[in-house]
Design an enzyme around this catalytic site. Structure first.
Site, PDB file in Angstrom:
ATOM      1  N   ALA A   1      -6.249  -5.950  -2.917  1.00 41.47           N
ATOM      2  CA  ALA A   1      -7.308  -5.541  -3.842  1.00 41.47           C
ATOM      3  C   ALA A   1      -7.735  -6.642  -4.820  1.00 41.47           C
ATOM      4  O   ALA A   1      -8.939  -6.933  -4.935  1.00 41.47           O
ATOM      5  CB  ALA A   1      -6.860  -4.274  -4.591  1.00 41.47           C
TER       6      ALA A   1
ATOM      7  N   ASP B   1      -4.717   0.034  -4.512  1.00 40.39           N
ATOM      8  CA  ASP B   1      -6.108  -0.320  -4.207  1.00 40.39           C
ATOM      9  C   ASP B   1      -7.091   0.388  -5.117  1.00 40.39           C
ATOM     10  O   ASP B   1      -8.205  -0.102  -5.347  1.00 40.39           O
ATOM     11  CB  ASP B   1      -6.426  -0.005  -2.750  1.00 40.39           C
TER      12      ASP B   1
ATOM     13  N   LYS C   1      -1.740   1.146   0.615  1.00 41.11           N
ATOM     14  CA  LYS C   1      -1.582   1.036   2.072  1.00 41.11           C
ATOM     15  C   LYS C   1      -0.921   2.273   2.673  1.00 41.11           C
ATOM     16  O   LYS C   1       0.019   2.821   2.111  1.00 41.11           O
ATOM     17  CB  LYS C   1      -0.747  -0.224   2.360  1.00 41.11           C
TER      18      LYS C   1
HETATM   19  O1  MRU Z   1      -5.447  -3.384   4.044  1.00 44.99           O
HETATM   20  P1  MRU Z   1      -4.905  -4.321   3.012  1.00 44.99           P
HETATM   21  O2  MRU Z   1      -3.898  -5.277   3.556  1.00 44.99           O
HETATM   22  O3  MRU Z   1      -5.987  -4.993   2.204  1.00 44.99           O
HETATM   23  O4  MRU Z   1      -4.122  -3.371   1.997  1.00 44.99           O
HETATM   24  C1  MRU Z   1      -3.582  -3.943   0.842  1.00 44.99           C
HETATM   25  C2  MRU Z   1      -2.740  -3.022   0.048  1.00 44.99           C
HETATM   26  O5  MRU Z   1      -2.641  -1.852   0.327  1.00 44.99           O
HETATM   27  C3  MRU Z   1      -2.078  -3.610  -1.173  1.00 44.99           C
HETATM   28  O6  MRU Z   1      -0.886  -2.935  -1.447  1.00 44.99           O
HETATM   29  C4  MRU Z   1      -3.015  -3.482  -2.379  1.00 44.99           C
HETATM   30  O7  MRU Z   1      -4.288  -3.992  -2.096  1.00 44.99           O
HETATM   31  C5  MRU Z   1      -2.465  -4.181  -3.565  1.00 44.99           C
HETATM   32  S1  MRU Z   1      -2.448  -5.946  -3.395  1.00 44.99           S
HETATM   33  C6  MRU Z   1      -1.865  -6.594  -4.862  1.00 44.99           C
END
Ligand code: MRU
Length: 343
Positions: free
Chosen positions: A52, A237, A248
């Protein structure tokens, strides 16, 4: 494209956004040079850039690329810039940071070409500062919750420097705890289907010399039952006003298991991941991704051809399963029974 080792994941250089191509890790450390909005959208959709906070900063640089594409001398086609910005903001729907980053840079375009670039550069620097503060705050909260022993922390997906401009959020907190000598080891969920835990978090933990073991996602609850986990640390996110948190896919099951085993479950994120415009997680759009991500593993098919697939990339963990949400401002939401006086 070039091959190199660098300690940043995003950088602006000679009219281009440079990023570590996360699709290639852990096998190849390759820099991707992005010069157009379409290249950036493709990099975001295919998860070359992901996480994110990194999406927020990348979105801001995307507006700079749009400005360059729609400028002739001193004339700017603002309609074209806005259309590109809208396409960018929609490239991935769940992480609020992407639209936030696009909006922030877009707010500067009428002040000239350099104003949007300066804003994006400021966001790049700010992201590292913010992550370091959130990580320090989260380490303090974790040590209040788990004061007694060197910690066995479980984490999910990748929340490290790769997912941000620098340092990381939940993984940043693990770095801080390790720096304070408080980490015994980290259990890393592999994070199906795209293996951000196995490919990216293990790569970062190895680089940081922090002891870790990789587990399949479905082993996490059993690890908790076996007394192998003192605390769960994850990123986010989008966090709704009431604390419901999108992260996630697999995060919700971790939170359920953590509650069953009375293990603190801590979310670490920048304020820019909080969406106070939505009351609860019911309003969060969960991205669904392509069937091939589930039907194939490492390019080999793992299910009968044409099997139907349900592939949500995120889930929403209700606030009442979360011990604390920690940002650069401190512990902004906490369950009183777990973090007395925390919020
Ligand atoms: O699909 P992604 O790899 O972009 O998902 C990312 C996540 O779910 C992370 O845990 C979230 O963005 C936090 S990153 C500091």
């Amino acid at each position: 494209m070039q091959t190199a080792t660098h300690d940043y994941s995003l950088r602006w250089e000679e009219d281009a956004l440079l990023t570590v191509d996360q699709r290639q890790l852990p096998h190849t450390v390759r820099l991707l040079r992005i010069t157009t909005v379409d290249e950036l959208i493709e990099a975001i959709r295919s998860l070359a850039i992901r996480g994110a906070p990194a999406l927020g900063v990348a979105g801001a640089f995307g507006v700079v690329l749009a400005m360059r594409a729609h400028s002739t001398g001193t004339d700017v086609d603002f309609g074209g810039v806005h259309r590109d910005a809208e396409r960018l903001a929609r490239a991935r729907p769940t992480a609020v940071n992407l639209a936030w980053g696009v909006r922030r840079a877009l707010g500067k375009v009428s002040s000239g070409r350099d104003a949007a670039l300066n804003e994006a550069l400021a966001m790049l620097a700010e992201d590292e500062r913010v992550n370091r503060s959130a990580a320090e705050n989260a380490a303090d909260v974790v040590l209040r919750l788990c004061p007694d022993r060197p910690l066995r922390v479980l984490t999910h997906c990748n929340t490290g420097r790769l997912a941000t401009a620098a340092f990381g959020t939940a993984l940043g907190a693990i770095r801080v705890l390790a720096g304070r000598g408080r980490i015994e080891g980290v259990l890393v969920d592999e994070t199906r289907p795209l293996l951000q835990g196995a490919r990216l978090t293990c790569w970062e933990l190895k680089e940081l010399h922090i002891p870790h073991r990789l587990v399949v996602d479905s082993a996490a609850a059993w690890a908790m039952a076996q007394g192998e986990v003192d605390c769960v640390l994850v990123g986010a996110d989008r966090i709704a006003a009431n604390g419901d948190t999108a992260n996630k896919i697999g995060t919700y099951s971790l939170a359920l298991a953590a509650q069953r085993h009375r293990i603190p479950f801590v979310v670490v994120a920048p304020e820019s991941t909080r969406d106070l415009g939505i009351a609860s997680g019911r309003d969060i759009v969960v991205e669904e991704r392509g069937a091939e991500e589930v039907l194939e593993f490492g390019g080999a098919s793992v299910a009968p051809a044409a099997t139907s697939v349900y592939n949500p990339a995120f889930d929403v963990t209700p606030a009442n399963l979360i011990s604390a949400v920690v940002t650069e401002r401190g512990c902004v939401l906490a369950r009183d029974d777990l973090v007395p006086g925390g919020s």
